[in-house]
Design a protein around this motif. Structure first.
Motif, PDB file in Angstrom:
ATOM      1  N   ASP A   1      42.311  45.443  43.979  1.00 26.69           N
ATOM      2  CA  ASP A   1      43.192  44.244  43.897  1.00 26.69           C
ATOM      3  C   ASP A   1      44.467  44.057  43.275  1.00 26.69           C
ATOM      4  O   ASP A   1      45.081  43.070  42.754  1.00 26.69           O
ATOM      5  N   PRO A   2      44.342  45.077  41.942  1.00 34.49           N
ATOM      6  CA  PRO A   2      45.329  44.771  40.887  1.00 34.49           C
ATOM      7  C   PRO A   2      47.085  44.263  41.456  1.00 34.49           C
ATOM      8  O   PRO A   2      47.267  43.344  41.202  1.00 34.49           O
ATOM      9  N   GLN A   5      47.697  40.939  43.150  1.00 32.57           N
ATOM     10  CA  GLN A   5      47.182  39.523  42.591  1.00 32.57           C
ATOM     11  C   GLN A   5      48.949  39.817  42.061  1.00 32.57           C
ATOM     12  O   GLN A   5      49.407  38.682  41.722  1.00 32.57           O
ATOM     13  N   GLU A  33      36.303  37.862  47.838  1.00 31.29           N
ATOM     14  CA  GLU A  33      36.608  37.336  46.495  1.00 31.29           C
ATOM     15  C   GLU A  33      38.157  37.505  45.933  1.00 31.29           C
ATOM     16  O   GLU A  33      37.746  36.104  45.029  1.00 31.29           O
ATOM     17  N   PHE A  34      38.875  38.230  46.277  1.00 30.84           N
ATOM     18  CA  PHE A  34      39.866  38.444  45.571  1.00 30.84           C
ATOM     19  C   PHE A  34      41.036  36.506  46.038  1.00 30.84           C
ATOM     20  O   PHE A  34      41.177  35.699  44.831  1.00 30.84           O
ATOM     21  N   MET A  37      39.290  33.515  44.041  1.00 34.35           N
ATOM     22  CA  MET A  37      39.645  33.485  42.318  1.00 34.35           C
ATOM     23  C   MET A  37      41.304  33.489  42.576  1.00 34.35           C
ATOM     24  O   MET A  37      41.496  32.707  41.618  1.00 34.35           O
ATOM     25  N   TRP A  41      42.216  29.641  40.974  1.00 32.47           N
ATOM     26  CA  TRP A  41      43.263  29.282  39.898  1.00 32.47           C
ATOM     27  C   TRP A  41      44.351  28.776  40.362  1.00 32.47           C
ATOM     28  O   TRP A  41      44.884  27.792  39.336  1.00 32.47           O
ATOM     29  N   GLN A 279      45.209  50.180  38.426  1.00 25.73           N
ATOM     30  CA  GLN A 279      44.471  49.306  36.822  1.00 25.73           C
ATOM     31  C   GLN A 279      45.952  49.283  35.867  1.00 25.73           C
ATOM     32  O   GLN A 279      46.273  50.195  35.873  1.00 25.73           O
ATOM     33  N   GLU A 304      44.385  32.909  33.087  1.00 27.79           N
ATOM     34  CA  GLU A 304      44.645  34.124  33.414  1.00 27.79           C
ATOM     35  C   GLU A 304      43.325  33.858  35.195  1.00 27.79           C
ATOM     36  O   GLU A 304      42.132  33.263  35.096  1.00 27.79           O
ATOM     37  N   GLN A 306      41.304  35.768  36.895  1.00 27.38           N
ATOM     38  CA  GLN A 306      40.483  36.560  36.450  1.00 27.38           C
ATOM     39  C   GLN A 306      39.048  36.039  35.522  1.00 27.38           C
ATOM     40  O   GLN A 306      37.627  36.497  35.140  1.00 27.38           O
TER      41      GLN A 306
END
Length: 311
Positions: A1-2, A5, A33-34, A37, A41, A279, A304, A306
């Motif tokens: 997922d980076p 993101q 899940e991503f 998150m 946030w 990553q 952040e 995460q």
């Protein structure tokens, strides 16, 4: 997922409200899940993200009219076959559709990339929304290749320069045609551009300066990342008080805002983009933040997506 993101972080740093669509095979790596998150946030920091005011010292002005005028359509279509396997050829039979080959988009994208890669916080505005009040918030104005220009548009730009701004003008024939593309008898920048060949011409106007190049320096930077532009522009911007907010070697984008009594700084780490792994590497960050004398910093908080909570 980076990677997802980073794309969403770019939207948030530009104060765009992100949304995504679950389309087959396009977002299969980005699951609930991503999403949970990221949106959790965003909800925690909604006011700081979307109600804050930019304090970026520089702006790139985007001209839809010049994009339409300079970047003509090309015959052909998207490559849909693996034969021949040319990864850099987006358009069937020619390379004309790539940004490096487009006069306006290439210059606009290259100049924007130059500012971000040199750690200068920069806003982007469509020229159709520009007025004197808007430009009063900036110290550096970047003008990609605007072959078509009106007297009123020139007057707005000159007013900002007279008040102390540095205006960067790119292109071989800027201001030589009116808004309908008709050739002007005298170019609107001719009085400032004598002897502008390859070397930049710098003219003082009021308490500010105009920097002219007789070529598309943004498109050159996009193709070659030529340091010639850096060697000229970075000292000029430093003279106006516009300096990098972090180390140039770090592949970061920094965008600052103010919300009430808070300064909000978005930091995007793209150092891993283009690498074989997907990553991001962790970085030790050093920020040089211009600060009004007399005001005391009470607290520094890092947040952040995460990690739960702020540090």
């Amino acid at each position: 997922d980076p990677d997802a993101q980073l794309v969403m972080a770019g939207a948030i740093a530009a104060q765009n409200n992100p949304y995504d669509l679950r389309v087959p095979r396009m977002t299969t790596t980005v699951g609930m899940e991503f999403r949970s998150m990221m949106y959790r946030w965003i909800e925690q920091h909604t006011k700081e993200i979307f109600r804050s005011q930019s304090v970026a010292p520089a702006v790139v002005l985007y001209s839809e009219r010049n994009r339409d005028y300079l970047d003509t359509l090309y015959i052909g279509g998207k490559v849909v076959s693996d034969s021949p396997p040319m990864r850099d050829r987006q358009w069937l039979g020619m390379k004309g559709g790539t940004p490096q080959e487009l006069e306006y988009i290439g210059d606009y994208r290259g100049l924007s990339m130059f500012m971000y890669q040199h750690q200068i916080p920069t806003d982007i505005y469509p020229f159709s929304r520009v007025d004197k009040k808007l430009l009063s918030h900036y110290k550096v104005i970047v003008l990609p290749y605007m072959m078509t220009l009106t007297e009123s548009e020139k007057a707005i730009l000159l007013f900002a320069v007279e008040q102390g701004d540095t205006l960067i003008v790119s292109g071989s024939e800027p201001g030589t045609r009116d808004e309908k593309g008709r050739i002007l008898e005298t170019g609107l920048w001719d009085e400032f551009m004598e002897n502008a060949i390859d070397e930049p011409v710098i003219k003082s106007v009021g308490t500010g300066r105009i920097v002219f190049w007789n070529k598309q320096i943004g498109r050159d930077y996009l193709k070659r990342h030529d340091n010639t532009i850096s060697n000229t522009l970075m000292p000029l911007m430093a003279d106006t008080g516009v300096i990098p907010w972090t180390r140039e070697k770090d592949r970061l984008v920094v965008q600052p805002y103010v919300y009430k009594n808070k300064m909000v700084i978005h930091v995007l780490n793209y150092s891993w983009v283009g690498a074989l792994k997907n990553q991001p590497n962790r970085l030790s960050l050093e920020l040089s933040v211009p600060w009004n004398s007399g005001k005391k910093i009470q607290q520094i908080t890092q947040s952040e997506p995460q990690f739960d909570g702020d540090v």
